[in-house]
Write an enzyme that holds these catalytic residues in place. Structure first.
Site, PDB file in Angstrom:
ATOM      1  N   LYS A   1       0.646  -1.234  -0.023  1.00 41.17           N
ATOM      2  CA  LYS A   1      -0.051   0.037  -0.076  1.00 41.17           C
ATOM      3  C   LYS A   1       0.887   1.249  -0.104  1.00 41.17           C
ATOM      4  O   LYS A   1       0.491   2.184  -0.401  1.00 41.17           O
ATOM      5  CB  LYS A   1      -0.937  -0.053   1.127  1.00 41.17           C
ATOM      6  CG  LYS A   1      -1.918  -1.574   1.448  1.00 41.17           C
ATOM      7  CD  LYS A   1      -2.645  -1.390   0.143  1.00 41.17           C
ATOM      8  CE  LYS A   1      -3.573  -2.600   0.401  1.00 41.17           C
ATOM      9  NZ  LYS A   1      -3.082  -3.841   0.230  1.00 41.17           N
TER      10      LYS A   1
ATOM     11  N   ARG B   1     -17.380  -7.341  -6.804  1.00 37.28           N
ATOM     12  CA  ARG B   1     -17.808  -7.910  -5.594  1.00 37.28           C
ATOM     13  C   ARG B   1     -18.552  -6.886  -5.099  1.00 37.28           C
ATOM     14  O   ARG B   1     -18.641  -5.894  -5.298  1.00 37.28           O
ATOM     15  CB  ARG B   1     -16.379  -8.215  -4.959  1.00 37.28           C
ATOM     16  CG  ARG B   1     -15.437  -9.313  -5.519  1.00 37.28           C
ATOM     17  CD  ARG B   1     -14.245  -9.135  -4.473  1.00 37.28           C
ATOM     18  NE  ARG B   1     -13.383  -8.100  -4.637  1.00 37.28           N
ATOM     19  CZ  ARG B   1     -12.327  -7.618  -4.219  1.00 37.28           C
ATOM     20  NH1 ARG B   1     -11.739  -8.383  -3.412  1.00 37.28           N
ATOM     21  NH2 ARG B   1     -11.676  -6.848  -4.944  1.00 37.28           N
TER      22      ARG B   1
END
Length: 490
Positions: free
Chosen positions: A323, A466
């Site tokens: 990240k 999703r």
């Protein structure tokens, strides 16, 4: 949107659920049941994967924006993984506060000192986005949630979902609705494209030594519930490309494989006691600290990294998915290091949301203030893959107070994306769940590059949608937070 999902009478819903369930079971749209749902000591049971009953409406312009950006994103992360100086600086800082990243980086440095044996690296990437539409009067755009460089799952099942929804439409199981047309439910090529990417690596590897047969090795977790998603890639490799695949876990690597002296070719002993040469190692495990419970697993990862086989991914590529790298790429001027086309730079920059370090730099100090003064606007993210690791909104201050300040720089602070909620119907473990949902779009990419950075193949490779309830803060399907959805373009 009004009249979607369509209203349906109870008898028709019963027929729809029956068709939905039978298609899922007969077409491999399945997972192994969770222990809380059914005991499965011999892995002989499966259940339909959690899937949306209807494909979710998604703006065509945003869908195409995500797909159009993927080739540039592939280029960026392949370049980051190849940039030892830049990536090394980012990871060195992380390693000081994150023991898992340090362990990965230590293995990388050990193998680098010896010299890498592989010629090619393969990325089967996925860039995840959410729609950003703070108010209904705003035009929706996509903002990136994260970029996945290891174990980018659900390509196999995502392809089956598009086929399921198209079947339910064409067979007459769906009620009539203006949004539900064959043209609005695109066939998803993810499974075929991802398998093709692995086949490209297998071919690029070159001929085996001593007239051995070549194969691809899938590195998987023990008792993998999501095995069928992975199996679809194995079946397509065999059916479309004539390539055999085998599966092993990190704990089994050192007992099932050896490295040939001098060449470091990776040799695998099959269950039939035959010796094959592994062209490509595809990691669907090894992305989190739980995959390394003992030194044996770390030794196995180093063993694989030392080999001549193409890795998907190498440790460098896995580290590029941190990240912190995503945050650093959002710093003005950094993208230009990895992209030469100004139009690509602008296209990628438009997908960024506000994202900050939590270190002691000026922007990091600002982020520390924001985390306590305006936590409701943010999510705190560690350097981890998989669901369940993020800290949201009001929980951020207490979490930060509960860890040493020296560890804060191992996190990034990201402004929350504001997706529009819609009505949805999810089927999980046979139960029909209705409510307000939000979606997360993942775009897959395939990129194969040489050790010198030359890109051999680079293409977008399908998608994953999703869906989760609006009250759920995580979207990981395998982690139990969401479902695999299909797209209905509007």
């Amino acid at each position: 949107m009004a009249n979607y999902p369509p209203e349906i009478i109870d008898s028709a819903l019963s027929h729809l659920i029956s068709a939905f369930t039978d298609y899922s079971l007969s077409h491999g749209l399945t997972v192994r049941p969770a222990p809380s749902f059914a005991e499965n000591p011999r892995n002989a049971l499966s259940t339909p994967a959690p899937v949306s009953l209807y494909p979710s409406l998604f703006p065509r312009s945003c869908f195409e924006s995500g797909r159009s950006a993927q080739v540039a994103y592939n280029s960026i992360y392949a370049a980051v993984a190849s940039d030892e100086e830049w990536l090394g600086k980012v990871v060195t800082d992380l390693a000081a506060v994150d023991t898992f990243m340090k362990s990965l980086y230590d293995v990388y440095l050990e193998v680098k000192q010896e010299g890498f044996a592989h010629e090619f690296s393969l990325g089967l990437f996925r860039s995840d986005y959410m729609l950003h539409q703070p108010t209904l009067s705003d035009v929706p755009i996509i903002h990136q949630v994260e970029f996945n460089t290891i174990a980018s799952s659900f390509g196999g099942l995502a392809s089956r979902v598009s086929e399921l929804h198209r079947f339910l439409l064409s067979s007459g199981a769906y009620p009539t609705n203006p949004h539900l047309t064959p043209a609005s439910i695109p066939l998803n090529p993810a499974a075929t494209e991802l398998a093709s990417g692995l086949a490209s690596a297998h071919s690029a590897y070159g001929p085996p030594a001593c007239a051995r047969e070549k194969a691809i090795l899938f590195l998987v977790q023990p008792n993998e519930r999501n095995a069928f998603d992975q199996r679809w890639l194995e079946y397509l490799l065999l059916e479309n490309h004539g390539i055999k695949t085998y599966r092993t876990t990190l704990s089994e690597v050192l007992s099932t494989t050896t490295l040939a002296p001098s060449t470091r070719r990776l040799l695998f002993t099959t269950p039939l006691n035959e010796t094959l040469e592994i062209s490509t190692v595809y990691l669907r495990a090894g992305y989190g600290p739980d995959d390394y419970p003992t030194q044996t697993e770390w030794n196995a990862r180093k063993h694989l990294e030392r080999s001549r086989a193409v890795k998907c991914p190498t440790i460098a590529t896995q580290l590029a998915g941190a990240k912190k790298v995503q945050q650093e790429l959002a710093v003005p001027g950094v993208l230009e290091r990895f992209l030469s086309n100004p139009e690509d730079v602008e296209m990628i920059r438009k997908t960024f949301t506000s994202i900050y370090p939590l270190d002691t730099s000026p922007s990091g100090l600002l982020a520390r203030k924001l985390a306590f003064s305006q936590p409701e606007k943010y999510v705190l993210k560690p350097q981890r893959e998989g669901g369940g690791n993020n800290v949201y909104r009001s929980k951020i201050p207490a979490f930060l107070r509960g860890i040493e300040k020296e560890l804060w720089s191992g996190y990034i602070l990201m402004e929350l994306i504001e997706p529009p909620a819609a009505e949805g119907v999810i089927v999980r473990n046979g139960e029909v769940l209705k409510g307000r949902v939000i979606g997360e779009l993942g775009i897959y990419g395939v990129v194969l590059w040489r050790d010198d950075g030359e890109v051999v193949r680079n293409n977008e490779a399908g998608w994953l949608l999703r869906t989760k309830g609006v009250e759920s803060e995580e979207g990981g399907v395998a982690a139990g937070f969401g479902c695999v959805d299909g797209i209905c373009l509007v």
